[in-house]
Design a protein around this motif. Structure first.
Motif, short mmCIF file in Angstrom:
data_model
loop_
_atom_site.label_atom_id
_atom_site.label_comp_id
_atom_site.label_asym_id
_atom_site.label_seq_id
_atom_site.Cartn_x
_atom_site.Cartn_y
_atom_site.Cartn_z
N LYS A 78 40.61 38.21 42.68
CA LYS A 78 40.82 36.91 43.72
C LYS A 78 39.87 37.33 44.70
CE LYS A 78 45.40 35.63 42.70
NZ LYS A 78 46.97 35.65 43.49
N CYS A 79 38.83 38.19 44.58
CA CYS A 79 37.88 38.31 45.68
C CYS A 79 36.73 37.45 45.56
CB CYS A 79 37.35 40.09 45.57
SG CYS A 79 35.77 40.17 46.59
N GLU A 80 36.46 36.79 46.59
CA GLU A 80 35.49 35.68 46.67
C GLU A 80 34.30 36.01 47.46
OE1 GLU A 80 37.53 31.76 46.95
OE2 GLU A 80 38.78 32.33 45.25
N ASP A 81 34.54 36.96 48.23
CA ASP A 81 33.49 37.30 49.38
C ASP A 81 32.52 38.32 48.70
OD1 ASP A 81 34.60 35.91 51.35
OD2 ASP A 81 35.98 37.75 52.11
N SER A 99 31.57 38.72 38.44
CA SER A 99 30.72 37.74 39.00
C SER A 99 31.07 37.84 40.49
CB SER A 99 31.22 36.16 38.65
OG SER A 99 30.86 36.19 37.10
N ILE A 100 31.25 38.91 41.12
CA ILE A 100 31.05 39.02 42.57
C ILE A 100 29.78 39.45 43.09
CG2 ILE A 100 32.45 40.33 44.59
CD1 ILE A 100 34.88 40.70 42.57
#
Length: 137
Positions: A78-81, A99-100
């Motif tokens: 759930k890391c989107e930054d 894809s981070i």
């Protein structure tokens, strides 16, 4: 932006509160001279401890090899930054697998040095962290 910090006891994610200070690499160390000053630059978002020494060793080996292991996947879920990491190879693996977008440069290295300097004030794991350090030595 988030920063990934690896400890002997688990993975931590920190929110960068003041990106302008982070860009000024020459003076960044001044922001970590005390826990109070450090908390103006970064804040602990999440700390995920390892279950046992076996998981800690496996996670450390994965990070050293520049691979994304199970423990790291769990932390980055759930890391989107954008994510600051200490190693370019690890950053590339995170980008490929999860894809981070990752940042790995001198400002991130200096930021991680500051976090390491004040880690005990952020993590408050007490004797657990000391035990893990000794157990993995």
């Amino acid at each position: 932006m988030l920063v990934l910090y690896e400890t002997p006891g688990g993975f931590a994610l920190f929110n960068v509160l003041d990106e302008a200070k982070v860009r000024n690499v020459d003076d960044l160390h001044k922001s970590f001279e005390s826990p109070k000053e450090a908390q103006k630059v970064v804040a602990l978002k999440k700390f995920v401890p390892f279950e046992d020494a076996t998981e800690a060793v496996a996670a450390a080996a994965s990070v050293i090899e520049g691979k994304v292991g199970k423990s790291l996947k769990k932390v980055l879920k759930k890391c989107e930054d954008k994510l600051g990491v200490a190693d370019a190879k690890l950053g590339a693996a995170i980008k490929e697998k999860l894809s981070i977008d990752c940042v790995y440069d001198s400002s991130i290295n200096e930021l991680l040095r500051g976090i390491r300097n004040q880690a005990e004030s952020f993590l408050e794991t007490g004797d657990q962290m000391k035990s893990m350090r000794l157990g993995l030595a």
